[in-house]
Design a protein around this motif. Structure first.
Motif, short mmCIF file in Angstrom:
data_model
loop_
_atom_site.label_atom_id
_atom_site.label_comp_id
_atom_site.label_asym_id
_atom_site.label_seq_id
_atom_site.Cartn_x
_atom_site.Cartn_y
_atom_site.Cartn_z
N ASP A 233 0.84 -1.21 0.00
CA ASP A 233 0.00 0.00 0.00
C ASP A 233 0.87 1.25 0.00
O ASP A 233 0.61 2.21 -0.75
N TRP B 253 2.68 1.61 -3.35
CA TRP B 253 1.69 1.93 -4.39
C TRP B 253 1.45 3.44 -4.42
O TRP B 253 1.41 4.06 -5.49
N ARG B 254 1.32 4.03 -3.24
CA ARG B 254 1.14 5.49 -3.18
C ARG B 254 2.42 6.20 -3.63
O ARG B 254 2.37 7.22 -4.32
N GLN C 176 0.37 5.31 -7.67
CA GLN C 176 -0.76 4.40 -7.83
C GLN C 176 -0.90 3.89 -9.28
O GLN C 176 0.10 3.61 -9.92
N GLY D 50 -6.78 2.16 -5.34
CA GLY D 50 -5.94 1.51 -4.33
C GLY D 50 -5.96 -0.01 -4.39
O GLY D 50 -5.27 -0.66 -3.60
N TRP E 294 -4.50 -2.52 -5.93
CA TRP E 294 -3.39 -2.97 -6.77
C TRP E 294 -3.49 -4.46 -7.09
O TRP E 294 -3.05 -4.90 -8.14
#
Length: 259
Positions: free
Chosen positions: A112, A115-116, A120, A142, A144
């Motif tokens: 998470d 990813w940010r 994203q 969000g 993924w």
């Protein structure tokens, strides 16, 4: 009018029941609702023999799109490394602190965070253009793990990491870092493509139970050595009734492809 009220009431009730049974066919009350058939699980495998000089994988099964589940974490790491290269820097301690558990133990909180960090879905899409992935669609909002990919595209990603002859935007240090982490996954996660090789496979697995169906997506990607040849292998599957069924399907599919 009847002098026996109870007898008269009984006659009226019997007449009403007869009318209702005549109005509603008996068969309509007992016909069961049709059951929705559960589709058979599906799997696709792609294999590329690096030591044979091949550049196009051999694919068995339809090279359709599947949910990635956690195999996308390799893609997220590649995108992070490209970002750091563009900024002419090494990964920060914080980035490494997320990257290592993300690959080694498939930590979702770490995924998470990264990813940010990569921007994203837009960031992953931009990185995949550079990595040569043409059939991968990043998950949105969000999610993924709901990125969609093909076995062929996963071989393209693996080539960017493992194929020293490939034209890849990842520099040697970045590639070595990804390889090292994929070689250090937890023992309990060393299933999948490693089933066809001696110990020492470098891999990443993914598993996800879909809430809409209760069925499982189970995937495995990595590099294995078979008969002295280094092979890139990607097995993607969906529709298994349980995770253990999915693991068995993935391993059976890999063994068949590399027999």
């Amino acid at each position: 009018m009847s002098s026996h009220p109870r007898r008269a009431a009984g006659v009226l009730m019997a007449s009403a029941a007869a009318l209702l049974s005549a109005a509603v066919p008996a068969a309509a009350a007992v016909t069961p609702a049709p059951k929705t058939p559960v589709p058979d699980p599906r799997a696709t495998v792609a294999v590329l023999d690096l030591d044979a000089g091949a550049t196009t994988p051999v694919v068995r099964g339809e090279d359709r799109a599947y949910d990635t589940a956690s195999i996308v974490k390799v893609d997220i790491l590649a995108a992070l490394l490209l970002k750091a290269q563009d900024e002419r820097r090494a990964l920060t301690d914080d980035e490494r602190g997320h990257a290592e558990p993300m690959i080694r133990r498939s930590d979702n909180d770490a995924a998470d965070a990264l990813w940010r960090e990569i921007g994203q879905d837009a960031g992953l899409t931009a990185a995949n253009r550079r990595l040569g992935l043409t059939s991968t669609t990043a998950g949105t909002g969000g999610r993924w793990g709901l990125t969609r990919t093909t076995a062929g595209d996963q071989i393209r990603l693996l080539r960017a990491v493992f194929d020293d002859s490939a034209d890849t935007p990842l520099n040697p240090d970045s590639r070595a870092y990804v390889r090292a982490l994929m070689g250090e996954v937890l023992p309990e996660q060393s299933w999948g493509v490693s089933a066809v090789a001696a110990p020492g496979a470098e891999l990443k697995n993914g598993w996800l139970q879909r809430t809409t169906t209760g069925l499982w997506d189970v995937n495995s990607i990595g590099e294995v050595t078979i008969g002295g040849h280094r092979c890139l292998v990607a097995v993607l599957s969906d529709g298994s009734a349980s995770m253990s069924d999915g693991v068995s399907l993935v391993e059976r599919t890999a063994r068949t492809a590399l027999a």
